[in-house]
Design an enzyme around this catalytic site. Structure first.
Site, PDB file in Angstrom:
ATOM      1  N   HIS A   1       0.614   0.862  -9.982  1.00 45.66           N
ATOM      2  CA  HIS A   1      -0.611  -0.181  -9.055  1.00 45.66           C
ATOM      3  C   HIS A   1      -0.753  -1.082  -9.963  1.00 45.66           C
ATOM      4  O   HIS A   1      -1.981  -1.539 -10.097  1.00 45.66           O
ATOM      5  CB  HIS A   1      -1.508   0.710  -8.564  1.00 45.66           C
TER       6      HIS A   1
ATOM      7  N   ARG B   1       1.053  -1.166   0.109  1.00 42.67           N
ATOM      8  CA  ARG B   1      -0.113   0.069   0.085  1.00 42.67           C
ATOM      9  C   ARG B   1       0.631   1.272  -0.040  1.00 42.67           C
ATOM     10  O   ARG B   1       1.905   1.338   0.728  1.00 42.67           O
ATOM     11  CB  ARG B   1      -0.853  -0.119   1.186  1.00 42.67           C
TER      12      ARG B   1
END
Length: 319
Positions: A282, A234
């Site tokens: 991502h 994250r």
């Protein structure tokens, strides 16, 4: 006439992928795709199931009768922070394709750093033909922070390639074939780690954990004399100003980043221009939407037949 509850879909994914995956998904019940114009104003009362990834802010105000919420990804921090989240079971997405993709990315990044790919690319740009001294995988220890399903799969594949692999998790739960450190053993874990891989969920405890204070505790005894940081967990777990400073002053030899504090990565971010940083948008382990809907259908079938749901989120732990 549908006798089974519909399923609400509110996924901020590629909508063509979602539409393609919905063909043939949930054949025994109605599907309400909130990104479809006809569904945007739809009354959602009485609907029991929802599959969400970054849903609208008023979502839970509109869907008041949910019995189960399914996250569209392995991470659930985006759901836990939503206003009005009801006190119902929250299920995260666990899928072999997602695990495999993540492991591929982690292995690739470890190999890029081991085989000095950034240095060779710099030489190529200058048209310089020069062989660099090359350590092998067994000379390096990869430390993986976040030693759950994803971390363990990556660890097994790295071990096959000859890397020494150790794990860290808050609980330090034993995993066969690997030395695993717990919260109290963090310093010992870091001191052994030449390549640090972050696969942690985002919780209050992990916010900003990857910072200068942590980087300075990593091993400097490896063949390159400085450690590498790899993060596909994250973005909120890393302090990006510290990563930039640590690479510039030699605390870190390099980094591979798939997640960021702000996404998309701002155009003014220094990372874009840093040769020692490998960037991906991502994309390390994008959810396979078809597999996601299969997973949700299986869990709904379990729930409706009285069996326990799998992959339930522990809200107090945050994952």
């Amino acid at each position: 006439m549908h006798t089974k509850s519909p399923v609400i879909i509110d996924l901020k994914f590629d909508q063509e992928q979602v539409a393609a995956a919905l063909k043939g998904a949930f054949p025994d019940r109605e599907v309400i795709n909130l990104l479809h114009p006809a569904s945007r104003k739809r009354d959602l009362s009485g609907v029991e199931y929802a599959v969400v990834w970054r849903p609208g802010a008023d979502f839970f105000e509109r869907a008041k009768d949910l019995k189960v919420v399914f996250s569209g990804g392995a991470g659930v921090d985006h759901v836990l922070n939503l206003p009005g989240l009801p006190d119902v079971p929250l299920v995260r997405f666990v899928d072999e394709t997602l695990t495999t993709r993540m492991s591929e990315w982690v292995v690739m990044q470890c190999l890029l750093h081991l085989r000095q790919h950034a240095a060779y690319e710099a030489l190529r740009r200058e048209r310089i033909w020069r062989e660099l001294d090359q350590p092998e995988a067994s000379d390096m220890t990869v430390g993986i922070m976040g030693f759950g399903v994803l971390g363990q799969d990556a660890a097994r594949k790295l071990k096959t390639l000859g890397f020494n692999v150790i794990g860290w998790s808050k609980s330090g739960r034993a995993v066969k074939g690997f030395e695993v450190f717990d919260e109290a053993g963090l310093n010992a874990f870091l001191a052994k780690t030449d390549i640090l891989v972050g696969l942690l969920p985002l919780t209050p405890d992990t916010k900003g954990i990857f910072n200068t204070g942590l980087f300075t505790r990593l091993s400097r005894k490896g063949p390159f004399g400085a450690p590498v940081f790899i993060n596909a967990g994250r973005g909120g777990s890393q302090v990006e100003a510290d990563i930039v400073a640590s690479i510039n002053d030699g605390t870190l030899r390099g980094a591979s980043l798939d997640v960021f504090e702000q996404e998309p990565l701002p155009l003014e971010s220094p990372f874009w221009a840093m040769d020692k940083v490998f960037l991906t948008p991502h994309a390390a382990a994008a959810s396979d939407v078809g597999a996601l809907f299969d997973h949700v259908a299986i869990q709904i079938a379990r729930y409706e037949s009285g069996k326990p749901l799998e992959h339930l989120v522990d809200r107090s732990a945050g994952y």
